[in-house]
Design an enzyme around this catalytic site. Structure first.
Site, PDB file in Angstrom:
ATOM      1  N   CYS A  99       0.829  -1.200   0.000  1.00 52.68           N
ATOM      2  CA  CYS A  99       0.000   0.000   0.000  1.00 52.68           C
ATOM      3  C   CYS A  99       0.869   1.258   0.000  1.00 52.68           C
ATOM      4  CB  CYS A  99      -0.931   0.009   1.206  1.00 52.68           C
ATOM      5  SG  CYS A  99      -2.031   1.438   1.277  1.00 52.68           S
ATOM      6  N   CYS A 224      -7.223  -3.624   7.731  1.00 47.73           N
ATOM      7  CA  CYS A 224      -8.261  -3.157   8.644  1.00 47.73           C
ATOM      8  C   CYS A 224      -9.651  -3.342   8.055  1.00 47.73           C
ATOM      9  CB  CYS A 224      -8.041  -1.692   9.005  1.00 47.73           C
ATOM     10  SG  CYS A 224      -8.102  -0.578   7.584  1.00 47.73           S
TER      11      CYS A 224
END
Length: 404
Positions: A99, A224
């Site tokens: 990411c 998450c």
């Protein structure tokens, strides 16, 4: 006119204090909240909305403008799809590293320098660089390069100095492992305001600035979006079950079954109802589906002294001179966050890959993770772990066979 810094604001305490520090330094700060996952399609309690609300409140408290941007497609194509593919191959990927490389320090930085006309990007990562704020902000990227700031740094005559990525002051919070794949050009336009602080100092600053809403929020992680689901259940929503066997590495016999090798990673405890001993994953075979296990958390099958990587990404943009001249180099490495740095020797292989030999055996070296290399305070870069040297258990078996 005050220099313009775009600060990625997640709603957490670290990025909120990063924005606070930038404002206190007199910069013109714009908060930027990134949506990288579409929780509406998931139909689950993903924390994206609560994160967004916290980011909005942070910018209200600090009296900063906030922009929200949707990078869901970028995340899906550059992070999540490769993640699923690597799990199917028997690897254990690190979504945080991917990411940062593809979304935050490529797509997000390009958006900040381009459409938002910022002089720099700041994040709440615990890291430092060798550049000063002034040297970063004094850059004037050419108008022709605004939409593509990732041009060859060697041809950027206005900023020829290589910027080094340095460990954070707080060793317990250092996040350079997660930044070890970002480009040199990205680093030249990036600021890490909290990298010189310890976590308690950051929390104290947040409390004194009226940012109490950030103090008890869970720290962000690369997965998450899973919400309250178990990780295995989440993967099975995207990957078909592939039943296989648990195999005892000592005896070579089947001792249980599972729903997919991708549900397990090396070093993880495997819940197998065999005896009273705890079993741990020591290796996997994605072709047969076998997951090899051994009794005990420090079994010799979990310990290895060497492994190989794919092509190493060097943050400076160049391979270290020691490795070029001698094809070997001493340094330190880690492949897990907060893992103590371990001395090692790198040997240069074809295609700029390296073979790593550790001074002491390391536990649960895992293909798919990034081996991150350090010299003193500097993070040199990282390479994806692609092959494993023999475990201590395998080496002992070989010695016993040779003695017969």
């Amino acid at each position: 006119m005050a220099r313009h810094v775009v600060c990625a604001v997640s709603g957490g305490v670290d990025s909120s204090v990063a924005a606070l520090l930038l404002k206190q330094r007199g910069y013109r700060v714009t908060g930027l909240f990134v949506r990288s996952w579409d929780n509406a399609e998931e139909g689950i309690g993903c924390p994206v909305e609560s994160d967004s609300e916290a980011a909005i409140k942070t910018c209200q408290v600090l009296n900063l403008p906030l922009r929200q941007v949707d990078f869901v497609k970028d995340y899906w194509h550059n992070v999540f799809s490769p993640l699923l593919s690597q799990y199917e191959q028997g690897l254990t990927p690190n979504p945080d590293v991917l990411c940062n490389k593809h979304v935050k320090f490529e797509r997000l930085l390009s958006f900040a320098l381009g459409p938002l006309h910022a002089d720099a990007l700041a994040t709440g990562h615990y890291a430092r660089t060798s550049a000063t704020d002034e040297s970063i902000l004094d850059q004037r990227h050419d108008a022709a390069k605004v939409d593509d700031p990732f041009h060859d740094v060697e041809h950027n005559a206005k900023n020829p100095a290589v910027v080094r990525l340095l460990k954070a002051v707080d060793p317990q919070k250092d996040q350079t492992l997660f930044l070890s794949q970002i480009s040199q050009c990205a680093l030249q336009y990036t600021m890490f305001p909290v990298g010189g602080l310890f976590k308690p100092e950051v929390r104290k600053l947040a409390a004194s600035a009226g940012l109490q809403h950030t103090l008890h929020r869970k720290e962000s992680a690369g997965i998450c979006f899973i919400g309250k689901r178990k990780f295995g259940d989440f993967l099975l929503e995207y990957l078909d079950p592939r039943p296989g066997n648990f195999v005892c590495v000592e005896e070579g016999r089947k001792i249980g079954t599972h729903n997919g090798h991708f549900l397990f990673t090396i070093g993880q405890r495997a819940k197998i109802g065999v005896g009273s001993q705890a079993w741990f994953v020591v290796n996997k075979n994605p072709h047969t589906g076998d997951v090899f296990v051994a009794p005990g958390t420090m079994h010799p099958a979990l310990l290895r002294e060497s492994f190989g990587t794919r092509q190493v990404h060097w943050i400076s943009g160049k391979m270290p001179e020691d490795l070029v001249s001698a094809t070997e180099m001493e340094c330190e490495f880690r492949f897990r966050h907060q893992m103590p740095l371990a001395p090692c020797t790198l040997k240069l292989l074809a295609d700029d890959a390296v073979w790593v030999r550790a001074t002491k055996p390391a536990r649960a070296i895992t293909p798919g993770q990034f081996a991150v290399f350090y010299k003193g305070e500097e993070c040199l870069g990282s390479g994806l772990i692609s092959q494993l040297g023999p475990s201590l258990f395998e080496s002992r078996q070989t010695q016993q066979t040779e003695q017969i």
